[in-house]
Design a protein around this motif. Structure first.
Motif, short mmCIF file in Angstrom:
data_model
loop_
_atom_site.label_atom_id
_atom_site.label_comp_id
_atom_site.label_asym_id
_atom_site.label_seq_id
_atom_site.Cartn_x
_atom_site.Cartn_y
_atom_site.Cartn_z
N MET A 1 5.30 11.12 0.13
CA MET A 1 5.55 10.51 1.44
C MET A 1 6.19 9.14 1.25
N THR A 2 7.13 8.87 2.08
CA THR A 2 7.82 7.59 2.02
C THR A 2 7.39 6.73 3.19
N GLU A 3 7.04 5.51 2.89
CA GLU A 3 6.65 4.59 3.96
C GLU A 3 7.83 4.36 4.90
N ALA A 4 7.55 4.15 6.15
CA ALA A 4 8.58 3.85 7.13
C ALA A 4 8.19 2.58 7.88
N ILE A 5 9.19 1.85 8.31
CA ILE A 5 8.94 0.59 9.00
C ILE A 5 9.65 0.61 10.35
N THR A 14 6.17 -5.83 13.65
CA THR A 14 6.51 -4.85 12.63
C THR A 14 5.37 -3.85 12.51
N LEU A 15 5.72 -2.57 12.49
CA LEU A 15 4.73 -1.50 12.31
C LEU A 15 5.04 -0.81 10.98
N ARG A 16 4.09 -0.86 10.05
CA ARG A 16 4.27 -0.20 8.76
C ARG A 16 3.54 1.14 8.78
N LEU A 17 4.29 2.21 8.58
CA LEU A 17 3.76 3.56 8.70
C LEU A 17 3.61 4.18 7.31
N ALA A 18 2.53 4.90 7.11
CA ALA A 18 2.27 5.50 5.80
C ALA A 18 3.37 6.48 5.40
N ALA A 19 4.00 7.09 6.41
CA ALA A 19 5.06 8.05 6.14
C ALA A 19 6.00 8.11 7.34
N ASP A 46 -3.23 4.93 9.32
CA ASP A 46 -1.93 5.06 8.66
C ASP A 46 -0.91 4.04 9.16
N VAL A 47 -1.34 3.15 10.04
CA VAL A 47 -0.41 2.18 10.63
C VAL A 47 -0.94 0.76 10.42
N THR A 48 -0.06 -0.11 9.95
CA THR A 48 -0.38 -1.53 9.86
C THR A 48 0.48 -2.28 10.87
N ILE A 49 -0.18 -2.99 11.77
CA ILE A 49 0.54 -3.72 12.82
C ILE A 49 0.61 -5.19 12.42
N GLU A 50 1.84 -5.69 12.32
CA GLU A 50 2.02 -7.11 12.00
C GLU A 50 2.76 -7.75 13.17
N ALA A 51 2.05 -8.58 13.93
CA ALA A 51 2.64 -9.23 15.10
C ALA A 51 2.56 -10.74 14.91
N LYS A 52 3.71 -11.41 15.02
CA LYS A 52 3.76 -12.86 14.84
C LYS A 52 3.21 -13.58 16.05
N VAL A 100 16.08 7.59 9.96
CA VAL A 100 14.69 8.06 9.90
C VAL A 100 14.37 8.86 11.16
N LEU A 101 14.82 8.34 12.30
CA LEU A 101 14.59 9.03 13.56
C LEU A 101 15.33 10.36 13.59
#
Ligand SMILES: [Zn+2]
Length: 118
Positions: A1-5, A14-19, A46-52, A100-101
């Protein structure tokens, strides 16, 4: 699986997705058709949310989930369940890179009950 952003237009969220998503869903309900979003569903873990900065939110109907958008550029970024017992969330796949989409299968969801999608 490839990470997607996935990122909003200004880059504050920014949302970091496991795949990368295998499918994306176009929902025709009264809210989603106005947002113009395509949803990719993920386990919350599976999701990391990074909000400034804090996101703005909207909730409707049963208010079971909050729809988040960037407070700066206005892009809808994701929805997140209010109940801690729910373990899945939705990502706006429109925030992914176009290639990716494009690789994901499009699914139509008839949440408005129009019959048009089936
Ligand atoms: Zn933004």
């Amino acid at each position: 699986m490839t990470e997607a952003i996935a990122t909003c237009h200004c880059g504050a969220v920014t949302l970091r997705l496991a795949a990368a998503p295998e499918t994306v869903t176009r929902c025709d309900c009264s809210l989603c058709r106005r947002y113009g979003v395509l949803w990719a569903y993920y386990p919350i873990t599976d999701v990391t949310i990074e909000a400034k900065a804090p996101t703005d939110t909207y909730a409707w109907n049963g208010k079971n989930v909050d729809f988040h958008r960037c407070a700066t550029c206005g892009c809808v970024t994701h929805w997140y369940p209010r109940a801690r017992t729910r373990d899945r969330m939705g990502i706006n796949a429109r925030l992914l890179d176009p290639e990716v989409l494009d690789a994901a299968k499009l699914i139509d969801k008839d949440d408005a009950g129009t019959g048009l999608f089936r």
